[in-house]
Design a protein around this motif. Structure first.
Motif, PDB file in Angstrom:
ATOM      1  N   PRO A 235      84.371  -6.975  42.190  1.00 12.07           N
ATOM      2  CA  PRO A 235      84.348  -5.626  42.079  1.00 12.07           C
ATOM      3  C   PRO A 235      84.714  -5.042  41.837  1.00 12.07           C
ATOM      4  O   PRO A 235      86.232  -4.604  41.893  1.00 12.07           O
ATOM      5  CB  PRO A 235      83.426  -5.372  43.724  1.00 12.07           C
ATOM      6  CG  PRO A 235      84.388  -6.409  44.485  1.00 12.07           C
ATOM      7  CD  PRO A 235      85.071  -7.976  43.859  1.00 12.07           C
TER       8      PRO A 235
ATOM      9  N   CYS B 187      79.470 -11.979  45.742  1.00 12.72           N
ATOM     10  CA  CYS B 187      80.423 -11.484  46.252  1.00 12.72           C
ATOM     11  C   CYS B 187      81.623 -12.374  45.728  1.00 12.72           C
ATOM     12  O   CYS B 187      82.994 -12.176  45.591  1.00 12.72           O
ATOM     13  CB  CYS B 187      80.881 -10.751  47.581  1.00 12.72           C
ATOM     14  SG  CYS B 187      79.837 -10.173  48.197  1.00 12.72           S
TER      15      CYS B 187
ATOM     16  N   PHE C 148      88.003  -9.580  50.072  1.00 12.17           N
ATOM     17  CA  PHE C 148      87.759  -9.900  50.408  1.00 12.17           C
ATOM     18  C   PHE C 148      86.952 -10.392  50.981  1.00 12.17           C
ATOM     19  O   PHE C 148      86.141 -11.049  52.381  1.00 12.17           O
ATOM     20  CB  PHE C 148      87.716  -8.341  51.202  1.00 12.17           C
ATOM     21  CG  PHE C 148      87.350  -7.627  52.309  1.00 12.17           C
ATOM     22  CD1 PHE C 148      88.627  -8.202  53.310  1.00 12.17           C
ATOM     23  CD2 PHE C 148      86.229  -7.322  53.527  1.00 12.17           C
ATOM     24  CE1 PHE C 148      88.105  -7.753  54.651  1.00 12.17           C
ATOM     25  CE2 PHE C 148      86.232  -6.581  54.364  1.00 12.17           C
ATOM     26  CZ  PHE C 148      86.948  -6.925  55.594  1.00 12.17           C
ATOM     27  N   ALA C 149      86.099 -11.647  50.488  1.00  6.24           N
ATOM     28  CA  ALA C 149      84.881 -12.218  50.836  1.00  6.24           C
ATOM     29  C   ALA C 149      85.125 -13.181  52.209  1.00  6.24           C
ATOM     30  O   ALA C 149      83.946 -12.978  52.390  1.00  6.24           O
ATOM     31  CB  ALA C 149      84.483 -12.793  49.187  1.00  6.24           C
TER      32      ALA C 149
ATOM     33  N   HIS D 185      79.160  -8.495  55.737  1.00  7.21           N
ATOM     34  CA  HIS D 185      78.041  -8.451  54.283  1.00  7.21           C
ATOM     35  C   HIS D 185      78.189  -9.076  53.440  1.00  7.21           C
ATOM     36  O   HIS D 185      77.592  -9.374  52.580  1.00  7.21           O
ATOM     37  CB  HIS D 185      78.488  -7.076  53.736  1.00  7.21           C
ATOM     38  CG  HIS D 185      78.712  -5.755  54.889  1.00  7.21           C
ATOM     39  ND1 HIS D 185      77.314  -5.779  55.504  1.00  7.21           N
ATOM     40  CD2 HIS D 185      79.500  -5.860  56.071  1.00  7.21           C
ATOM     41  CE1 HIS D 185      78.472  -5.200  56.502  1.00  7.21           C
ATOM     42  NE2 HIS D 185      79.291  -4.650  56.638  1.00  7.21           N
ATOM     43  N   ALA D 186      79.320 -10.569  53.182  1.00  5.85           N
ATOM     44  CA  ALA D 186      78.944 -11.149  51.741  1.00  5.85           C
ATOM     45  C   ALA D 186      78.222 -11.928  51.452  1.00  5.85           C
ATOM     46  O   ALA D 186      77.320 -12.325  52.252  1.00  5.85           O
ATOM     47  CB  ALA D 186      80.351 -12.214  51.837  1.00  5.85           C
TER      48      ALA D 186
ATOM     49  N   CYS E 233      85.216 -10.489  55.159  1.00  7.17           N
ATOM     50  CA  CYS E 233      84.204  -9.697  55.378  1.00  7.17           C
ATOM     51  C   CYS E 233      82.264 -10.473  56.066  1.00  7.17           C
ATOM     52  O   CYS E 233      81.661 -11.461  55.288  1.00  7.17           O
ATOM     53  CB  CYS E 233      82.945  -9.381  53.669  1.00  7.17           C
ATOM     54  SG  CYS E 233      82.477  -8.017  53.838  1.00  7.17           S
TER      55      CYS E 233
ATOM     56  N   CYS F 175      83.643  -2.365  45.478  1.00  2.00           N
ATOM     57  CA  CYS F 175      82.361  -3.290  46.965  1.00  2.00           C
ATOM     58  C   CYS F 175      81.094  -2.870  46.392  1.00  2.00           C
ATOM     59  O   CYS F 175      80.378  -2.151  45.882  1.00  2.00           O
ATOM     60  CB  CYS F 175      82.158  -2.483  48.212  1.00  2.00           C
ATOM     61  SG  CYS F 175      81.150  -3.174  49.345  1.00  2.00           S
ATOM     62  N   HIS F 176      80.667  -4.478  46.290  1.00  2.00           N
ATOM     63  CA  HIS F 176      79.026  -4.437  45.175  1.00  2.00           C
ATOM     64  C   HIS F 176      78.226  -3.998  46.845  1.00  2.00           C
ATOM     65  O   HIS F 176      77.045  -3.777  46.032  1.00  2.00           O
ATOM     66  CB  HIS F 176      78.709  -6.340  45.404  1.00  2.00           C
ATOM     67  CG  HIS F 176      79.585  -6.528  44.051  1.00  2.00           C
ATOM     68  ND1 HIS F 176      79.779  -6.496  43.002  1.00  2.00           N
ATOM     69  CD2 HIS F 176      79.949  -8.147  44.466  1.00  2.00           C
ATOM     70  CE1 HIS F 176      80.910  -6.898  43.130  1.00  2.00           C
ATOM     71  NE2 HIS F 176      81.096  -8.075  43.394  1.00  2.00           N
ATOM     72  N   LEU F 177      78.874  -3.956  47.798  1.00  2.98           N
ATOM     73  CA  LEU F 177      77.572  -2.919  48.310  1.00  2.98           C
ATOM     74  C   LEU F 177      77.334  -1.163  47.657  1.00  2.98           C
ATOM     75  O   LEU F 177      76.092  -0.766  48.410  1.00  2.98           O
ATOM     76  CB  LEU F 177      77.691  -2.586  50.111  1.00  2.98           C
ATOM     77  CG  LEU F 177      78.048  -3.865  50.801  1.00  2.98           C
ATOM     78  CD1 LEU F 177      78.258  -3.490  51.785  1.00  2.98           C
ATOM     79  CD2 LEU F 177      76.467  -4.467  50.920  1.00  2.98           C
TER      80      LEU F 177
ATOM     81  N   CYS G 164      85.428 -10.879  45.036  1.00  2.00           N
ATOM     82  CA  CYS G 164      86.285 -10.387  45.851  1.00  2.00           C
ATOM     83  C   CYS G 164      86.859 -11.544  46.625  1.00  2.00           C
ATOM     84  O   CYS G 164      86.483 -11.764  47.846  1.00  2.00           O
ATOM     85  CB  CYS G 164      84.926  -9.111  46.520  1.00  2.00           C
ATOM     86  SG  CYS G 164      85.282  -8.376  48.080  1.00  2.00           S
TER      87      CYS G 164
ATOM     88  N   HIS H 276      84.184   0.838  52.522  1.00  3.04           N
ATOM     89  CA  HIS H 276      84.732  -0.524  52.004  1.00  3.04           C
ATOM     90  C   HIS H 276      84.192  -1.006  53.792  1.00  3.04           C
ATOM     91  O   HIS H 276      85.017  -0.381  54.706  1.00  3.04           O
ATOM     92  CB  HIS H 276      86.117  -0.610  50.943  1.00  3.04           C
ATOM     93  CG  HIS H 276      86.088  -1.878  50.951  1.00  3.04           C
ATOM     94  ND1 HIS H 276      86.527  -2.935  51.824  1.00  3.04           N
ATOM     95  CD2 HIS H 276      85.409  -2.715  49.452  1.00  3.04           C
ATOM     96  CE1 HIS H 276      86.401  -3.991  51.067  1.00  3.04           C
ATOM     97  NE2 HIS H 276      86.306  -4.004  49.528  1.00  3.04           N
ATOM     98  N   PRO H 277      83.736  -2.501  53.652  1.00  2.00           N
ATOM     99  CA  PRO H 277      83.299  -2.987  54.613  1.00  2.00           C
ATOM    100  C   PRO H 277      85.056  -3.553  55.360  1.00  2.00           C
ATOM    101  O   PRO H 277      85.570  -3.509  56.556  1.00  2.00           O
ATOM    102  CB  PRO H 277      83.289  -4.524  54.428  1.00  2.00           C
ATOM    103  CG  PRO H 277      82.228  -3.685  53.611  1.00  2.00           C
ATOM    104  CD  PRO H 277      83.482  -3.006  52.560  1.00  2.00           C
TER     105      PRO H 277
HETATM  106 FE1  SF4 Z   1      82.245  -7.558  51.473  1.00  6.82          FE
HETATM  107 FE2  SF4 Z   1      81.253  -8.236  48.726  1.00  6.82          FE
HETATM  108 FE3  SF4 Z   1      81.702  -5.771  49.326  1.00  6.82          FE
HETATM  109 FE4  SF4 Z   1      83.462  -7.427  49.201  1.00  6.82          FE
HETATM  110  S1  SF4 Z   1      81.959  -6.504  47.693  1.00  6.82           S
HETATM  111  S2  SF4 Z   1      83.620  -6.121  50.437  1.00  6.82           S
HETATM  112  S3  SF4 Z   1      82.587  -9.014  50.505  1.00  6.82           S
HETATM  113  S4  SF4 Z   1      80.126  -7.069  50.588  1.00  6.82           S
END
Ligand code: SF4
Length: 318
Positions: free
Chosen positions: A298, A293, A282-283, A288-289, A286, A311-313, A280, A242-243
């Protein structure tokens, strides 16, 4: 090995003037008997609320807590009082958690008296002295008061008070964060020794990744009331996914000047846990958002056996 504690869909929201504060939001996990689960995250992520919910020092709004096979969320006060012999807590600040008017003897003896577990004054004295010995407190302090002792010794009193009832599960809420680094190591080693000797199970709450690595078998990373990653300690440190976990780990100092690691800087502050927006949590911080997100929450998914990430990643769809 069996789980001593199983938590399912646990929720606690607090009403505040500006809305509903989502302190703990749909949290599920279990702890194997004799293991330590580290719960880590920034202050305000809900980890201390989680610890108090498990002992029902505050009441959950929803969800289940199963301790030693027994669902405890519906137990009445009397049954819960009896159960707390087995479920104890060690607090962050040993000074404020100890009664300044009580001597070391009285502090450690108090739970024995409350639960009627000693037949005579002599038995209480014997058990208090034995417990002081167990936690490495010299008997010369038996008549001392908390203000006469340093932080490390005060935390040893807190540990002795928790252990005197012979619990099987202890919630440790930042038990070393108020201590000097050298004293921290002594207390952590003491807690590890006690865990081995007495077969204890810990839920260990901390914001310090070095501490959580040292003490935990498994780790839950929390962000704004949710678990965002959980796995064995080894897998989490080998492959943080997770980021947010990656950013936390990148901030741990490396005691080798030849090893370089790039620190991941988080943008902004922790967002408000009051009436959180969909998507999310955390967006906003983040790197990577994506658009998805900020729209879709997620889910915690298993990415390898025993390693879960929200996390969607990780679901291959962006
Ligand atoms: Fe980052 Fe999106 Fe993963 Fe949340 S779901 S941690 S915003 S990449």
């Amino acid at each position: 090995m069996s789980a001593i504690l199983e938590v399912k869909d646990l929720k606690k929201y607090f009403k505040v003037p500006s809305g509903l504060l989502h302190a703990v939001d749909d949290v599920s996990f279990s702890i194997e008997r004799g293991h330590t689960l580290g719960v880590v995250g920034e202050s305000g992520c809900g980890k201390s609320t989680l610890g108090r919910l498990l002992l029902r020092l505050i009441e959950p709004d929803a969800g289940q807590i199963r301790f030693d096979g027994q669902e405890i969320t519906a137990l009445d006060d009397k049954a819960m009082h009896a159960l707390r012999q087995k479920m104890q807590m060690i607090f962050q600040d040993p000074f404020s958690s100890l009664d300044p008017r009580m001597s070391v003897r009285d502090t450690i003896a108090e739970p024995l008296k409350i639960y009627g577990l000693a037949k005579s004054k002599e038995e209480i004295e014997k058990r208090v002295e034995a417990m002081m010995d167990t936690v490495g407190l010299s008997k010369r302090f038996i008549n001392s008061y908390p203000h006469e002792m340093d932080g490390g010794r005060r935390q040893r009193i807190g540990i002795a008070r928790a252990l005197i009832l012979d619990p099987s599960f202890i919630v440790c809420d930042e038990p070393v964060s108020a201590l000097d680094v050298s004293i921290q190591a002594q207390i952590l080693n003491l807690m590890q020794d006690l865990k081995r000797e007495k077969g204890l199970t810990y839920l260990f709450i901390t914001h310090d990744m070095s501490v959580v690595k040292h003490i935990s078998d498994t780790i839950c990373v929390m962000y704004l009331g949710k678990i965002v990653e959980t796995s064995s300690t080894r897998a989490l440190f080998r492959d943080p996914t997770h980021p947010y976990t990656q950013a936390l780990l990148s901030a741990i100092p490396i005691p080798d000047i030849h090893v370089k690691r790039e620190r991941i800087l988080l943008r902004g502050e922790l967002s408000s846990p009051i009436d959180p927006q969909p998507g999310c949590r955390f967006a906003p911080r983040c790197n990577h958002a994506t658009e998805r997100c900020s729209r879709e929450d997620p889910l915690l998914r298993e990415i390898e056996p025993g390693h879960y990430v929200a996390c969607h990643l990780c679901d291959g769809v962006q």
